[in-house]
Scaffold this motif. Structure first.
Motif: not given
Ligand code: GLC
Length: 571
Positions: A134, A150, A495, A513
């Motif tokens: 992520a 994710f 992010e 991100q």
């Molecule tokens: C936060 C965001 C979510 C995303 C996660 C990983 O929780 O709200 O949408 O998937 O970060 O980036």
């Protein structure tokens, strides 16, 4: 590889095991001793003998991976690797520091830098690329669960790789995440519902049972138990279906979607979504925080994002499901969901009163333009503008052509609020004061104009781009990309951004991100080759449009057709 369903009391997840063996494939030059000692023999993901029960119910997969493994490249390792690997030329870009050593690396373009970062975010399993982490922020020690893959975050990464002709990572992702899909019947309140896709997963290297000298790699899914919201990620399975179709369309290889286990996976997701429940709408009833906005933001019920993804996934699944007897009932239910409208002969069937219209909306609505409201429930309209839901309503054709143009008109008219200094505001306006206190539970991360509460998320560029291309108005996305390019690389790919005009890097934003990076890349790739956006778009279905318009032109006071009575289905 074995699928092991852990007792929920002993371990809150199921794991995919990959057993250590003597012929390892290693990545990166900087793996530490622990990982270097792991050795393995791997099988490609496409050889996953994923023979799953035909009916898809109740049993685990009996697929065997003789596998194994590569090492999980953890964040620090990736960054070391990253430093070693980056040696291009051109415009100077400063990247983050690792162990206080500042590295200056250079790239020909922001796009080159993004590709480099995207590749560095790739996570490997069994020697195969399987997803992207992520966030890959070298300066962040409190990485929380951002070291996971994710599902929703991988979608733009997967699409970027597809558009680049690199299909393997997407294929692996599809097949491995399928192995993580919940097969448990919901026997107790701790189990994820059958067919549920995890929110994320992590590749863990753990000592092999009974042998401390050997290591094994496991895929460890999270079904929302670890997330702040503690709710099931409803969007994951929907995005999985959308990516599966995109993979087939882009690669021309339909063999993945035709596999028995993949067909079963599609059916299980649909069964979960189409199951009879307490909901009286043809949409999906969900709890707050079950999508991209995964904390309390008052979007329980029928949030637009889920409706648009659900609609899109139903259309994608209809294209992919093999026409066989076993699918007939499901196809019928699916078509029914696409066309059915519940209502007795009420004119104001949601009991909405004009007093609900909030004062901000009266001021905010442009003369030209419109949008689909964030959440519609009986006696309650959430008038907030939610970007992803509106953009995906265009992409999926949930919105008509006229409505789709109106959404883009509104985006153009409200550019100063929705794009301002960094695209794109996740929702508008923000929750403040009492509303913030009650709805978010005084969430310190979701303070006004931050994060999910009116923050600006660069990743949303890609969905905006697909929507603009579909409507033949690519310049809107081009302008947004230009704005992002002014600072996104200099700011280290945050992010999200904070403040009303998105002037500041988000106060708790992760840097580097991945979906900010891949979202930008998808936009650039699609704007350069708009035809390719077809892999994501659902064209308006004339039969559905006819069915809807018949409904609308029919006497609004017509009686609701009762279940069980003769109904016509579009098949
Ligand atoms: C936060 C965001 C979510 C995303 C996660 C990983 O929780 O709200 O949408 O998937 O970060 O980036």
């Amino acid at each position: 590889m074995q699928r092991v369903n852990y007792s929920r009391s002993s371990r809150n997840c199921m794991r995919i095991y990959a057993l250590g063996c003597p012929h390892s494939v290693s990545h990166g030059k900087t793996l530490n001793d622990r990982f270097e000692s792991v050795s393995c023999k791997c099988q490609q993901a496409d050889s996953v003998d994923a023979v799953t029960a035909e009916n898809g119910l109740g049993t685990g997969t009996n697929g065997t991976f003789n596998s194994l493994i590569s090492q999980q490249v953890d964040v620090a390792q990736q960054l070391n690797h990253h430093n070693e690997g980056l040696a291009s030329i051109g415009k100077s870009v400063t990247v983050g520091t690792i162990n206080d050593t500042q590295s200056i690396v250079t790239f020909d373009s922001i796009e080159d830098e993004a590709w480099n970062l995207l590749r560095e975010s790739v996570v490997y399993y069994c020697g195969n690329p399987i997803g992207t982490i992520a966030a890959n922020d070298p300066t962040d020690s409190g990485i929380l669960n951002y070291d996971q893959v994710f599902i929703r975050d991988f979608i733009p990464s997967g699409i970027a790789f597809l558009l680049k002709g690199e299909y393997d990572i997407v294929r692996n992702f599809i097949l491995y995440t399928l192995q993580l899909q919940s097969w448990e019947k919901t026997m107790d309140c701790y189990s994820p519902g059958q067919g549920l896709m995890p929110a994320s997963f992590k590749v863990r290297t753990v000592p092999l049972d009974g042998d401390d000298s050997a290591m094994e790699e496991v895929l460890d899914p999270d079904f929302g138990e670890a997330a702040i919201g503690r709710v099931a990620p409803v969007d994951s399975g929907l995005w999985w279906i959308i990516l599966l179709r995109a993979h087939g369309k882009c690669s021309g290889d339909l063999s993945v979607q035709e596999r028995v286990d993949v067909q079963t996976g599609i059916k299980m997701i649909l069964k979960l979504c189409l199951a009879d429940g307490f909901d009286m709408f043809p949409t999906l009833l969900v709890t707050d925080g079950s999508c991209m906005i995964d904390r309390r933001m008052g979007i329980h019920g029928h949030p637009l994002e889920i409706q648009a993804l659900f609609y899109s996934a139903l259309l994608c699944a209809r294209e992919m499901l093999a026409p066989e007897d076993a699918s007939a009932d499901l196809l019928r239910a699916l078509n029914n969901r696409l066309t059915e409208e519940y209502s007795y002969d009420a004119v104001n069937k949601f009991n909405i009163y004009p007093d609900q219209i909030p004062p901000w909306l009266v001021e905010w609505m442009p003369n030209k333009g419109g949008y689909l409201i964030g959440n519609l429930q009986p006696a309650h309209m959430d008038f907030r503008f939610f970007s992803l839901g509106n953009m995906w309503s265009i992409v999926s054709s949930l919105a008509t052509m006229e409505q789709s143009h109106a959404i883009l008109d509104l985006i153009e008219a409200k550019w100063a609020e929705l794009v301002a200094e960094m695209p794109f505001k996740i929702c508008y306006p923000t929750l403040e004061g009492e509303e913030w206190r009650i709805i978010t539970g005084s969430d310190p991360k979701n303070t006004p104009w931050s994060y999910h509460n009116g923050g600006s998320w660069p990743t949303l560029l890609w969905q905006l781009t697909v929507a603009c291309i579909k409507m033949n108005r690519p310049w809107i996305a081009e302008n947004a990309v230009k704005i992002a390019e002014r600072r996104i690389s200099r700011d280290k790919w945050p992010e999200y951004y904070d403040s009303k005009r998105a002037r500041f890097i988000g106060k708790q934003a992760h840097l580097f991100q991945t979906w900010s990076i891949s979202g930008y890349l998808v936009s650039k790739l699609l704007l350069a080759n708009p035809e390719a956006a077809k892999i994501l778009i659902n064209v308006e279905d004339t039969e559905l449009v006819n069915a809807f318009s018949c409904m609308l032109s029919a006497n609004p006071r017509r009686k609701r057709v009762r279940k069980g009575s003769t109904q016509s289905f579009i098949v």
